[in-house]
Structure formats: C-alpha cells, structure tokens
Design an enzyme around this catalytic site. Structure first.
Site, PDB file in Angstrom:
ATOM      1  N   GLY A  41       0.782  -1.230   0.000  1.00  0.00           N
ATOM      2  CA  GLY A  41       0.000   0.000   0.000  1.00  0.00           C
ATOM      3  C   GLY A  41       0.812   1.278   0.000  1.00  0.00           C
ATOM      4  O   GLY A  41       0.248   2.372  -0.114  1.00  0.00           O
ATOM      5  N   ARG A  99     -10.883  21.987   9.763  1.00  0.00           N
ATOM      6  CA  ARG A  99     -11.869  22.263  10.803  1.00  0.00           C
ATOM      7  C   ARG A  99     -11.267  22.211  12.201  1.00  0.00           C
ATOM      8  O   ARG A  99     -11.879  22.676  13.151  1.00  0.00           O
ATOM      9  CB  ARG A  99     -13.045  21.285  10.672  1.00  0.00           C
ATOM     10  CG  ARG A  99     -13.987  21.647   9.540  1.00  0.00           C
ATOM     11  CD  ARG A  99     -15.013  20.575   9.271  1.00  0.00           C
ATOM     12  NE  ARG A  99     -14.448  19.458   8.523  1.00  0.00           N
ATOM     13  CZ  ARG A  99     -15.154  18.478   7.992  1.00  0.00           C
ATOM     14  NH1 ARG A  99     -16.475  18.480   8.144  1.00  0.00           N
ATOM     15  NH2 ARG A  99     -14.585  17.506   7.318  1.00  0.00           N
ATOM     16  N   LYS A 195     -27.047  28.361  15.335  1.00  0.00           N
ATOM     17  CA  LYS A 195     -27.103  26.921  15.590  1.00  0.00           C
ATOM     18  C   LYS A 195     -26.115  26.552  16.689  1.00  0.00           C
ATOM     19  O   LYS A 195     -25.255  27.336  17.072  1.00  0.00           O
ATOM     20  CB  LYS A 195     -26.768  26.136  14.317  1.00  0.00           C
ATOM     21  CG  LYS A 195     -25.313  26.255  13.889  1.00  0.00           C
ATOM     22  CD  LYS A 195     -25.009  25.443  12.650  1.00  0.00           C
ATOM     23  CE  LYS A 195     -23.517  25.584  12.295  1.00  0.00           C
ATOM     24  NZ  LYS A 195     -23.158  24.885  11.060  1.00  0.00           N
ATOM     25  N   ASP A 221     -21.857  28.282   2.004  1.00  0.00           N
ATOM     26  CA  ASP A 221     -20.889  27.762   2.965  1.00  0.00           C
ATOM     27  C   ASP A 221     -19.630  27.398   2.209  1.00  0.00           C
ATOM     28  O   ASP A 221     -19.638  27.287   0.972  1.00  0.00           O
ATOM     29  CB  ASP A 221     -21.454  26.534   3.683  1.00  0.00           C
ATOM     30  CG  ASP A 221     -20.893  26.378   5.087  1.00  0.00           C
ATOM     31  OD1 ASP A 221     -19.889  27.057   5.412  1.00  0.00           O
ATOM     32  OD2 ASP A 221     -21.447  25.579   5.860  1.00  0.00           O
ATOM     33  N   THR A 226     -21.753  16.374   5.517  1.00  0.00           N
ATOM     34  CA  THR A 226     -22.858  15.420   5.628  1.00  0.00           C
ATOM     35  C   THR A 226     -24.196  16.053   5.265  1.00  0.00           C
ATOM     36  O   THR A 226     -25.207  15.358   5.194  1.00  0.00           O
ATOM     37  CB  THR A 226     -22.944  14.860   7.056  1.00  0.00           C
ATOM     38  OG1 THR A 226     -23.180  15.940   7.977  1.00  0.00           O
ATOM     39  CG2 THR A 226     -21.649  14.143   7.433  1.00  0.00           C
ATOM     40  N   ALA A 227     -24.215  17.368   5.061  1.00  0.00           N
ATOM     41  CA  ALA A 227     -25.401  18.136   4.641  1.00  0.00           C
ATOM     42  C   ALA A 227     -26.453  18.274   5.739  1.00  0.00           C
ATOM     43  O   ALA A 227     -27.575  18.705   5.468  1.00  0.00           O
ATOM     44  CB  ALA A 227     -26.041  17.533   3.389  1.00  0.00           C
TER      45      ALA A 227
END
Length: 316
Positions: A41, A99, A195, A221, A226-227
């Site tokens: 790999g 993030r 939120k 955005d 993941t919406a």
C-alpha cells in the site's frame, strides 16, 4: 517562458480531471507524473520528465481518501525538489483537516497547523489554496500563500438567475463574512442561522436572524459535508416563510448520507465547484438538483499570474 523560467504543471491522483482542465487553460501539457502502489500500500512516485530549473506547479486537492492524497502530495513535492526544480508551488484546491484550526478543549490537536508544517517541511515554496475553512489558516504557513475564493464564480451563476426578492443566508455566525461578500456582489440582504453543535457533524437550528419571509434564500458555505446543517436550515427557512431555497458551496465533500439528504430536502438546487471530484454515478437515482461549476479558469489564471510575477488579488 518568463525570465528564462519554464512553467510545468503536475498532479497527483486526487482530481486529475481538474488538473487537465487547468493545464488546458494555461496552455501547457500536464507533466508526466506516475503514481503507483507497492504491494503493502505504500505510495510510489515517478517523475517521467526533466524539471531542472523550472517553475513547477503541483495540483492536489486533499480529498478522499484524504490521508493518501496528503502522502501523495508530500512525496511528489519531495520528488520534484530532488529533481532540481527552481521553485515549487503547491496548489491545494481543497485543504483537509482545516476544521481543527484551534483548541476548543484541553489536549486538542491543531491539525490545520500540523498539515501546514508538513507541506512546508516537504519543500513547497508557495501554496495556493481556495476558500479555506478559517482565514487564520493562512498564518499557519511560513511561506507565501495565495488564498483564492470561488465567490466570483458562484455570484456570476446566481446573477444569471436575476433573483430580485432574495436573501443570502449564512449557516452560522462564522460564515457571515462570506455571506456578506456574496450578498454585496448580488445586491441582496443577508440572514444568519444561529445553531449549536452537540457533536461533530451534528447541528441544531436555534434561531434565524434576519427577514426571509417570501424571499428566495441562497445558503452559502465553504463546504457541504454530511449536509445536516444545510438541510435542517432549509427546513427552518421554509417554516419561516421563505419562497424557495438554493444552496451553494465551494467544496462538495458529500460524505455519508449527504447526497440523499440533499436530494430529499426542500432545497431547489445545490450549486458547488469541482475542487473535489464528485462521482456522477453517485448522483444516479437522485433528484436532478445538483449543479457543478468549474474553478479551472480561476486557478489557471492564478497560476499564470504567479508565473508572470503579477498580482493574484486583482482576480477578486
């Protein structure tokens, strides 16, 4: 050739289609870089042409499989440097691990800084990124960084729709600057979704700040993962009287249940750019609401300007 420097463009395997489109725009053939695997790999890289004394650009978004894309980038950078390039510019249309850009709890890593250190240590001379998740990531690099944005592309698309009674919506407080920029380009007001996140990839809509009743809402955005936030936000906007909802982003991560959530949602159209490749086979059987825009001309023009030693900021 500029000042005796030859321009070459290479890519890894993360988004070859985008790299080919960028090379076509610049007007140079895509460099010969072979990516293969050992039986265990490990990634093997072979540069099949001379790059000595060239101004080389490596295009590699850090998308899934993310860790393989990162290792490919680092190994190609090492290979090009050992082949005596004059300068090496790393073009990262999508910057992973962004993030985690600060410590929110004790003993958290700051992976956005770690990745910046890895790219720098590998031997990159300059980085070109697009719509970083957080602006402060630019300061994590000790080498020059050109930060591009897809807003000119997204705003041009929505201008063609000639939306009169509209509103641009930020999905959170952190995205207000991006929403304000798009709103200014379209001549529209903004609204903000308040939120909270109980856990990663989870969100709860608390309030909508701004007037949305009877308006066409445009969510913006930097990425759709993941919406969950976008689809919950669309439901909230419709409940508050919005006439219809569009969603747009730069990076179509679309992980897990994202595509089905978007297809089943009340969003009229999902607009995204091709910084990350989206398998068209995954869209089969879903509602026809997905629209991809190309960033190849924008990145290509940035490459030409960097090679010519001209300003990139004039693109925006």
């Amino acid at each position: 050739m500029v000042n005796g420097e030859e321009l070459k463009i290479f890519c890894g395997s993360a988004n070859r289609e985008l790299a080919v489109a960028i090379a076509d725009y610049v007007g140079v053939p895509l460099g010969q870089c072979e990516v293969s695997r050992f039986s265990d790999g490990e990634i093997a890289i072979s540069i099949r042409e001379s790059v000595r004394g060239t101004n080389s650009f490596l295009i590699q978004p850090l998308c899934g499989p993310i860790n393989d894309s990162i290792m490919e980038l680092l190994i190609i950078v090492d290979a090009l440097n050992r082949a005596s390039v004059k300068s090496l510019n790393v073009v990262v249309p999508y910057y992973a691990y962004a993030r985690q850009d600060r410590k929110t709890r004790a003993r958290d890593p700051i992976t956005a800084k770690l990745l910046a250190d890895l790219i720098t240590a590998a031997g990159a001379d300059r980085v070109v990124a697009m719509d970083l998740h957080a602006g402060q990531i630019q300061g994590f690099f000790n080498i020059p960084l050109d930060h591009l944005t897809a807003l000119p592309i997204l705003s041009k698309y929505f201008k063609q729709k000639d939306i009169k009674n509209g509103v641009v919506v930020s999905p959170d407080l952190g995205g207000v600057t991006r929403a304000r920029d798009l709103a200014n380009r379209l001549g529209l007001p903004i609204a903000i979704i308040e939120k909270k996140r109980p856990a990663p990839n989870q969100s709860e809509i608390m309030n909508i700040i701004g007037e949305v009743e009877g308006k066409t809402a445009i969510f913006i955005d930097d990425m759709i993962d993941t919406a969950g936030t976008i689809t919950l936000g669309a439901d909230a906007l419709i409940r508050e009287g919005a006439a219809e909802v569009y969603a747009c982003c730069t990076h179509a991560v679309f992980s897990g249940p994202a595509l089905k959530r978007l297809s089943d949602s009340k969003i009229k159209e999902v607009v995204y750019t091709n910084t990350i490749p989206v398998d068209k086979g995954m869209l089969k059987g879903l509602r026809d609401c997905f629209k991809a825009l190309s960033v190849a001309p924008l990145i290509g023009e940035a490459i030409v300007r960097i090679h010519d030693k001209r300003s990139v900021s004039e693109l925006f």
